[in-house]
Design a protein around this motif. Sequence first.
Motif, PDB file in Angstrom:
ATOM      1  N   PHE A   1      44.989  -5.449  10.045  1.00 29.39           N
ATOM      2  CA  PHE A   1      45.233  -5.456  10.557  1.00 29.39           C
ATOM      3  C   PHE A   1      44.409  -6.087  11.977  1.00 29.39           C
ATOM      4  CE2 PHE A   1      48.137  -7.271  14.406  1.00 29.39           C
ATOM      5  CZ  PHE A   1      48.645  -8.645  13.698  1.00 29.39           C
ATOM      6  N   LEU A   2      44.223  -7.859  11.877  1.00 32.08           N
ATOM      7  CA  LEU A   2      43.479  -8.343  13.564  1.00 32.08           C
ATOM      8  C   LEU A   2      44.502  -8.976  14.343  1.00 32.08           C
ATOM      9  CD1 LEU A   2      40.967  -8.094  14.846  1.00 32.08           C
ATOM     10  CD2 LEU A   2      40.333 -10.259  13.747  1.00 32.08           C
ATOM     11  N   MET A   3      45.458 -10.154  14.009  1.00 32.82           N
ATOM     12  CA  MET A   3      46.025 -10.712  14.876  1.00 32.82           C
ATOM     13  C   MET A   3      47.265 -11.588  14.243  1.00 32.82           C
ATOM     14  SD  MET A   3      43.357 -13.559  16.399  1.00 32.82           S
ATOM     15  CE  MET A   3      44.687 -14.647  17.776  1.00 32.82           C
ATOM     16  N   GLU A   4      48.088 -12.100  14.360  1.00 35.11           N
ATOM     17  CA  GLU A   4      48.991 -12.887  14.181  1.00 35.11           C
ATOM     18  C   GLU A   4      48.539 -14.150  14.532  1.00 35.11           C
ATOM     19  OE1 GLU A   4      50.794 -13.501  11.404  1.00 35.11           O
ATOM     20  OE2 GLU A   4      51.009 -10.965  11.473  1.00 35.11           O
ATOM     21  N   ASP A   5      48.421 -15.363  13.638  1.00 35.79           N
ATOM     22  CA  ASP A   5      47.852 -16.465  14.156  1.00 35.79           C
ATOM     23  C   ASP A   5      49.778 -17.911  13.937  1.00 35.79           C
ATOM     24  OD1 ASP A   5      46.270 -18.574  15.354  1.00 35.79           O
ATOM     25  OD2 ASP A   5      45.126 -19.108  13.538  1.00 35.79           O
ATOM     26  N   PRO A   6      50.311 -18.022  14.750  1.00 33.67           N
ATOM     27  CA  PRO A   6      51.577 -19.223  14.167  1.00 33.67           C
ATOM     28  C   PRO A   6      50.650 -20.730  14.278  1.00 33.67           C
ATOM     29  CG  PRO A   6      50.714 -18.977  17.010  1.00 33.67           C
ATOM     30  CD  PRO A   6      49.846 -18.595  16.247  1.00 33.67           C
ATOM     31  N   VAL A   7      51.573 -21.542  13.238  1.00 39.41           N
ATOM     32  CA  VAL A   7      51.535 -22.566  12.971  1.00 39.41           C
ATOM     33  C   VAL A   7      51.710 -23.199  13.493  1.00 39.41           C
ATOM     34  CG1 VAL A   7      51.002 -24.535  11.111  1.00 39.41           C
ATOM     35  CG2 VAL A   7      50.667 -21.924  10.192  1.00 39.41           C
ATOM     36  N   VAL A   8      51.348 -24.195  14.270  1.00 41.05           N
ATOM     37  CA  VAL A   8      51.976 -25.462  15.161  1.00 41.05           C
ATOM     38  C   VAL A   8      51.766 -27.096  14.552  1.00 41.05           C
ATOM     39  CG1 VAL A   8      51.382 -23.402  17.217  1.00 41.05           C
ATOM     40  CG2 VAL A   8      50.043 -25.625  16.659  1.00 41.05           C
ATOM     41  N   LEU A   9      52.881 -27.723  15.150  1.00 42.38           N
ATOM     42  CA  LEU A   9      53.109 -28.775  14.716  1.00 42.38           C
ATOM     43  C   LEU A   9      51.962 -29.411  15.494  1.00 42.38           C
ATOM     44  CD1 LEU A   9      54.284 -31.509  13.081  1.00 42.38           C
ATOM     45  CD2 LEU A   9      56.304 -31.200  14.797  1.00 42.38           C
TER      46      LEU A   9
ATOM     47  N   VAL B   1      50.753 -36.961  11.623  1.00 42.80           N
ATOM     48  CA  VAL B   1      51.413 -35.495  12.428  1.00 42.80           C
ATOM     49  C   VAL B   1      49.926 -34.081  11.318  1.00 42.80           C
ATOM     50  CG1 VAL B   1      53.115 -36.731  13.215  1.00 42.80           C
ATOM     51  CG2 VAL B   1      53.224 -35.710  10.782  1.00 42.80           C
ATOM     52  N   ALA B   2      50.292 -33.126  11.885  1.00 43.87           N
ATOM     53  CA  ALA B   2      49.645 -32.640  11.029  1.00 43.87           C
ATOM     54  C   ALA B   2      50.147 -31.102  11.786  1.00 43.87           C
ATOM     55  CB  ALA B   2      48.009 -32.283  11.566  1.00 43.87           C
ATOM     56  N   LEU B   3      50.205 -29.845  10.560  1.00 41.18           N
ATOM     57  CA  LEU B   3      50.042 -28.817  10.869  1.00 41.18           C
ATOM     58  C   LEU B   3      48.743 -27.921  11.041  1.00 41.18           C
ATOM     59  CD1 LEU B   3      53.228 -27.885   8.599  1.00 41.18           C
ATOM     60  CD2 LEU B   3      53.273 -27.761  10.921  1.00 41.18           C
ATOM     61  N   ALA B   4      48.703 -27.603  11.539  1.00 36.76           N
ATOM     62  CA  ALA B   4      48.026 -26.272  11.602  1.00 36.76           C
ATOM     63  C   ALA B   4      47.643 -25.033  12.693  1.00 36.76           C
ATOM     64  CB  ALA B   4      46.183 -27.121  13.048  1.00 36.76           C
ATOM     65  N   PRO B   5      47.119 -24.062  12.323  1.00 38.43           N
ATOM     66  CA  PRO B   5      47.118 -22.520  12.662  1.00 38.43           C
ATOM     67  C   PRO B   5      46.302 -22.606  14.049  1.00 38.43           C
ATOM     68  CG  PRO B   5      45.857 -22.346  10.348  1.00 38.43           C
ATOM     69  CD  PRO B   5      46.040 -24.208  10.924  1.00 38.43           C
ATOM     70  N   ARG B   6      46.952 -21.603  15.208  1.00 37.00           N
ATOM     71  CA  ARG B   6      46.899 -22.278  16.411  1.00 37.00           C
ATOM     72  C   ARG B   6      45.136 -22.191  16.859  1.00 37.00           C
ATOM     73  NH1 ARG B   6      45.743 -23.979  20.150  1.00 37.00           N
ATOM     74  NH2 ARG B   6      46.036 -24.265  22.800  1.00 37.00           N
ATOM     75  N   LEU B   7      44.769 -20.490  16.064  1.00 38.99           N
ATOM     76  CA  LEU B   7      43.291 -20.564  16.311  1.00 38.99           C
ATOM     77  C   LEU B   7      42.607 -22.238  16.182  1.00 38.99           C
ATOM     78  CD1 LEU B   7      42.577 -18.087  17.679  1.00 38.99           C
ATOM     79  CD2 LEU B   7      41.830 -17.758  15.352  1.00 38.99           C
ATOM     80  N   ALA B   8      42.795 -22.874  14.818  1.00 42.76           N
ATOM     81  CA  ALA B   8      42.164 -23.446  14.667  1.00 42.76           C
ATOM     82  C   ALA B   8      41.418 -25.228  15.072  1.00 42.76           C
ATOM     83  CB  ALA B   8      42.567 -24.762  13.383  1.00 42.76           C
ATOM     84  N   VAL B   9      43.062 -24.952  16.361  1.00 45.47           N
ATOM     85  CA  VAL B   9      42.871 -26.502  16.770  1.00 45.47           C
ATOM     86  C   VAL B   9      41.923 -26.579  18.305  1.00 45.47           C
ATOM     87  CG1 VAL B   9      44.801 -27.249  18.889  1.00 45.47           C
ATOM     88  CG2 VAL B   9      45.692 -26.627  16.681  1.00 45.47           C
ATOM     89  N   PRO B  10      41.217 -26.932  18.115  1.00 49.12           N
ATOM     90  CA  PRO B  10      39.944 -26.991  19.505  1.00 49.12           C
ATOM     91  C   PRO B  10      40.561 -26.836  20.568  1.00 49.12           C
ATOM     92  CG  PRO B  10      40.082 -29.560  18.144  1.00 49.12           C
ATOM     93  CD  PRO B  10      40.852 -28.488  17.449  1.00 49.12           C
ATOM     94  N   GLU B  11      40.194 -27.072  21.471  1.00 51.44           N
ATOM     95  CA  GLU B  11      40.076 -27.510  23.305  1.00 51.44           C
ATOM     96  C   GLU B  11      39.711 -28.121  23.908  1.00 51.44           C
ATOM     97  OE1 GLU B  11      43.176 -26.348  23.922  1.00 51.44           O
ATOM     98  OE2 GLU B  11      43.781 -25.062  23.421  1.00 51.44           O
TER      99      GLU B  11
END
Length: 315
Positions: free
Chosen positions: A169-177, A251-261
């Motif tokens: 296991f490395l980490m949990e990555d929540p999916v966000v709207l 609208v979109a769903l994306a894993p939070r880690l995939a959302v660019p900053e």
Amino acid sequence: MLDVRRLRMLQHLAAYGTIAATADALHLTGPAVSQQLAVLEREAGVPVVEKRGRTLCLTPAGELLVAHAEVILGDLAAAESDLAALKGGHHGVLRVAAFASVARTLLPHVYRALSRHEDGTAPTLTLRLDEQEPDQALEALRKHRTDVVVAHSYTVLPRNFPHHSQQEFLMEDPVVLCVHPERARSLGLSPGQPADLARLADDPWLTPGPDTSCYEMIQRACGAAGFVPDIRVRSSDFSVLLTLVAAHAGVALAPRLAVPEPHDGVSLHPLLAPVARTICTVVRPGTARNPDVHQFRSLLEQAAARHGSPPTADS
């Protein structure tokens, strides 16, 4: 007595499916592989492969030997790893396959740590990175084309890992709207407030391509909310999707880690019925204690810990 080298060759044949591909992977000729298979059959006393039409398949005895080979070769790999650790490690080249968002967010920390030598010496470990989706990466691991895979598995879309592989296991990555702030306000959503997907049933949707597990995750999450998404845009580049969300395209769903900053013009919300992906590292049997694998995993774990649980509120 069975020869370990021929068992390894049979294991490769099971993974690659043809004598030509097996020969190429092992840097042998096709006739050499065929000859070694014939010797293995004499050692075993039973046929291990058979022709079915134009395809070469394992017999039940061949499948049994491959199953034992996985254990035997895993034990040998573990012994080699322990010896390398006892000698202080060989610090060579490590082949890594990881999906895009981990390659973008976590692996730069690993590279920076590997290059940080106060005495000016060269890095002791060299990474060879291939950006690959988990399915392709795990197939590469099975075929010995990579050493470590960084993979993920969604809560609504479990993943099958190669038999005998070792996951950590490395980490949990929540999916966000991901919605435009004006759309969030029309839904009565304050920054970071959980969203009910059912209320987005009539919105246009922006998704990755159908060849990705994220696409299937979205289908299942929306299906659980009682609707089929009306997909207007498909792009496996999340920066494209988020830019279009900011342009009122949908609208979109994306894993939070995939959302660019930064994600200007986009409001992020966790889901009322949470969906997340578990990120893990995967290695072949017996290689987890290899010093190079251990060093890479340790640095990746440090990067994940520094990254922390990504916030879902607007920033």
